[in-house]
Design a protein around this motif. Sequence first.
Motif, mmCIF file in Angstrom:
data_model
loop_
_atom_site.group_PDB
_atom_site.id
_atom_site.type_symbol
_atom_site.label_atom_id
_atom_site.label_comp_id
_atom_site.label_asym_id
_atom_site.label_seq_id
_atom_site.Cartn_x
_atom_site.Cartn_y
_atom_site.Cartn_z
ATOM 1 N N VAL A 93 -0.858 -1.908 -15.735
ATOM 2 C CA VAL A 93 -0.435 -2.918 -14.997
ATOM 3 C C VAL A 93 0.043 -1.495 -13.321
ATOM 4 C CG1 VAL A 93 1.553 -1.708 -16.098
ATOM 5 C CG2 VAL A 93 1.932 -3.670 -14.172
ATOM 6 N N LYS A 94 0.118 -2.719 -12.393
ATOM 7 C CA LYS A 94 0.213 -1.173 -11.605
ATOM 8 C C LYS A 94 1.452 -1.401 -10.756
ATOM 9 C CE LYS A 94 -1.789 -0.662 -6.525
ATOM 10 N NZ LYS A 94 -2.630 -2.164 -5.524
ATOM 11 N N ARG A 95 2.029 -0.905 -9.894
ATOM 12 C CA ARG A 95 3.741 -0.598 -9.432
ATOM 13 C C ARG A 95 4.128 -0.121 -8.862
ATOM 14 N NH1 ARG A 95 7.392 -0.313 -14.397
ATOM 15 N NH2 ARG A 95 9.346 0.797 -12.782
ATOM 16 N N ASN A 96 4.908 -0.080 -8.156
ATOM 17 C CA ASN A 96 5.450 1.260 -7.528
ATOM 18 C C ASN A 96 6.164 1.976 -7.873
ATOM 19 O OD1 ASN A 96 5.449 -0.881 -5.589
ATOM 20 N ND2 ASN A 96 5.466 0.149 -4.024
ATOM 21 N N TYR A 97 6.714 3.303 -7.506
ATOM 22 C CA TYR A 97 7.133 4.375 -8.448
ATOM 23 C C TYR A 97 7.559 5.273 -6.718
ATOM 24 C CZ TYR A 97 3.599 7.895 -6.161
ATOM 25 O OH TYR A 97 2.434 7.938 -5.456
ATOM 26 N N GLY A 98 8.685 5.722 -7.373
ATOM 27 C CA GLY A 98 10.337 6.923 -6.224
ATOM 28 C C GLY A 98 10.156 5.005 -5.681
ATOM 29 N N VAL A 99 10.773 4.418 -5.677
ATOM 30 C CA VAL A 99 11.105 3.292 -5.186
ATOM 31 C C VAL A 99 11.852 2.149 -6.111
ATOM 32 C CG1 VAL A 99 9.395 1.623 -4.589
ATOM 33 C CG2 VAL A 99 11.713 1.777 -3.280
ATOM 34 N N ASP A 100 12.778 2.082 -5.624
ATOM 35 C CA ASP A 100 13.730 0.891 -6.127
ATOM 36 C C ASP A 100 13.022 -0.077 -6.381
ATOM 37 O OD1 ASP A 100 16.383 -1.839 -7.320
ATOM 38 O OD2 ASP A 100 16.167 0.142 -8.026
ATOM 39 N N VAL A 101 13.496 -1.094 -8.017
ATOM 40 C CA VAL A 101 12.274 -2.617 -7.834
ATOM 41 C C VAL A 101 12.712 -3.283 -6.516
ATOM 42 C CG1 VAL A 101 13.913 -3.156 -9.406
ATOM 43 C CG2 VAL A 101 11.524 -4.006 -9.050
ATOM 44 N N ARG A 102 14.117 -3.016 -6.618
ATOM 45 C CA ARG A 102 14.490 -4.253 -5.391
ATOM 46 C C ARG A 102 14.020 -3.513 -3.573
ATOM 47 N NH1 ARG A 102 18.781 -6.917 -5.647
ATOM 48 N NH2 ARG A 102 20.170 -7.063 -7.229
ATOM 49 N N GLY A 147 3.070 -3.767 1.973
ATOM 50 C CA GLY A 147 2.533 -3.932 2.611
ATOM 51 C C GLY A 147 2.336 -2.912 3.834
ATOM 52 N N LYS A 148 3.301 -2.098 3.860
ATOM 53 C CA LYS A 148 3.967 -0.774 5.141
ATOM 54 C C LYS A 148 2.810 0.353 4.202
ATOM 55 C CE LYS A 148 8.164 -2.951 6.286
ATOM 56 N NZ LYS A 148 9.373 -2.721 6.291
ATOM 57 N N LYS A 149 2.841 1.264 4.881
ATOM 58 C CA LYS A 149 2.602 2.755 5.105
ATOM 59 C C LYS A 149 2.869 3.665 3.939
ATOM 60 C CE LYS A 149 -0.448 3.625 9.053
ATOM 61 N NZ LYS A 149 -0.408 4.410 10.121
ATOM 62 N N GLU A 150 4.336 3.089 3.678
ATOM 63 C CA GLU A 150 5.305 4.119 3.053
ATOM 64 C C GLU A 150 5.376 4.060 1.385
ATOM 65 O OE1 GLU A 150 7.988 1.181 5.305
ATOM 66 O OE2 GLU A 150 6.387 2.442 5.392
ATOM 67 N N GLU A 151 4.849 2.522 1.528
ATOM 68 C CA GLU A 151 4.880 1.998 0.081
ATOM 69 C C GLU A 151 3.128 2.971 -0.962
ATOM 70 O OE1 GLU A 151 3.079 -1.736 -3.174
ATOM 71 O OE2 GLU A 151 2.301 -1.469 0.358
ATOM 72 N N LYS A 152 4.763 2.795 -1.635
ATOM 73 C CA LYS A 152 3.496 4.030 -2.932
ATOM 74 C C LYS A 152 3.287 3.597 -4.386
ATOM 75 C CE LYS A 152 5.891 8.213 -1.069
ATOM 76 N NZ LYS A 152 7.094 9.830 -1.747
ATOM 77 N N SER A 153 2.445 3.342 -4.645
ATOM 78 C CA SER A 153 2.192 2.488 -6.154
ATOM 79 C C SER A 153 0.632 3.178 -6.935
ATOM 80 C CB SER A 153 1.135 1.365 -5.891
ATOM 81 O OG SER A 153 0.122 0.676 -5.171
ATOM 82 N N ALA A 154 0.831 2.503 -8.045
ATOM 83 C CA ALA A 154 0.228 3.200 -8.918
ATOM 84 C C ALA A 154 0.015 2.552 -10.289
ATOM 85 C CB ALA A 154 1.182 5.210 -9.521
ATOM 86 N N TRP A 155 -1.273 2.610 -11.219
ATOM 87 C CA TRP A 155 -1.444 2.426 -12.280
ATOM 88 C C TRP A 155 -0.926 3.178 -13.831
ATOM 89 C CZ3 TRP A 155 -3.729 -2.509 -12.403
ATOM 90 C CH2 TRP A 155 -4.512 -2.997 -10.700
ATOM 91 N N TYR A 156 -0.997 1.891 -14.128
ATOM 92 C CA TYR A 156 -0.055 2.925 -15.461
ATOM 93 C C TYR A 156 -0.407 1.833 -16.817
ATOM 94 C CZ TYR A 156 3.984 4.909 -12.363
ATOM 95 O OH TYR A 156 4.891 4.999 -11.477
ATOM 96 N N PHE A 157 -0.697 2.551 -18.404
ATOM 97 C CA PHE A 157 -0.304 1.668 -19.058
ATOM 98 C C PHE A 157 1.057 0.953 -19.476
ATOM 99 C CE2 PHE A 157 -3.279 5.608 -20.957
ATOM 100 C CZ PHE A 157 -4.763 4.588 -20.809
#
Length: 424
Positions: free
Chosen positions: A232-241, A248-258
């Motif tokens: 599953v792909k999800r953002n990290y280092g940022v609250d879900v809100r 879509g912005k450059k500061e978006e951080k996402s990664a793949w997780y189990f």
Amino acid sequence: MKGSVRKRGNTWSYYFDLGKADGQRRRTEKGGFRIKKDAEEALAKALSEYNNAGQCFEPSEISVSDYLDLWFDQYCKMNLKYNTQLAYLQTIENHLKPTFGIYKLKALNSSAIQEFANNLKLSGYAKSHLVNIITTLSGALNYAIEPLHFIQSNPCDRIKYPKYTGKKKEVRYIISNDDFNRIINRFPESNPFHIPLLIGYHTGLRISECFGLTWSDIDFESKIINVNKITVKRNYGVDVRQVLKVKGKKEEKSAWYFGSTKTFTSNRTVKFGETLYKALKKARKVQLENMILYGEYYTDICIKPEKDEKGDEIFRLIEIEKSIPCALQKADMICRKENGQMISTDSFKYCARVIQHQLNIAFNYHSLRHTHATILVENGANIKGIQERLGHSDIKTTLNQYVHNTESMKNESVDIFESIATMP
């Protein structure tokens, strides 16, 4: 419960009785107020917080907007999967808050919600989308009834959904044997999408289940796949809100997780046949050869334990070249490129576009799942066995969504009736 104020020396204080603790009656008192009025106002506030179990607001005064925030933090974050949280958050921010946010929660009524539902239909929303929006609101309001006791009834219970005529049937693609052979020829053994295509066709796994497989999940001796996780792909280092704000912005951080599988019954074992067995055996051999060929430049996929918003342990997948020392556990992924890099469900979108536009075949990965189930039904497989194979918790899902009335099944129905009707 009432309290009182009193003057002590040059200042005022308030006090009131608390509940019994350890069999003893307790009292709280706070002083230091300059005038009587200040003590009375502080008493009223303290009593309100005490009577509402420490809440800093009166339930009768909370707005729908503030309540939806509370519901999302208290319930959604703690009970729902990440992607479901995002879906609820989009509904809240795009539909519910703009329409009902300024209402007091206790003032929200069926009339306002009915008008909202009607307007959604008039605005061109599909019935399924309309129902999802209202269902989200209804779920939030049910939580306000129990366990919070903010309201006594749910105004969504009396809503009548607008009538839709000419129901649009959801398109579910079935891949013919000839078309699947064309697909496999376009993505041969040397292509990283070859194995995911074969797994989907021969087992009916969901795309996230397929791309979450590791070699330890394959029992070659028994020809069994153990389905126990997804990617599953999800953002990290940022609250879900904040995800919707940074998307879509450059500061978006996402990664793949189990991640965990869709439902409890999605954790299952799926048997496979000789065709997939040979393909997996060969793919494993080639992958081991590539590790030697690339040497220190081969990409390992490491597993980094983290905590999610519920406080549960989750596992981020990180790509690191073999030459870089890493103490993290390795994920021996099946679906990967020649150099060891991951291929993901996002990567597969390229494969789907090629099949659609170059081969002119109506296709998405889920169509392999539908095809697998329909082939089994056409050839007399037991429905209960198909349900377990697909990992459905409810057999109705198998019957209603994954079993298609194909031409072969229609002809079989005619043949059965004809054989009975013409009996002497």
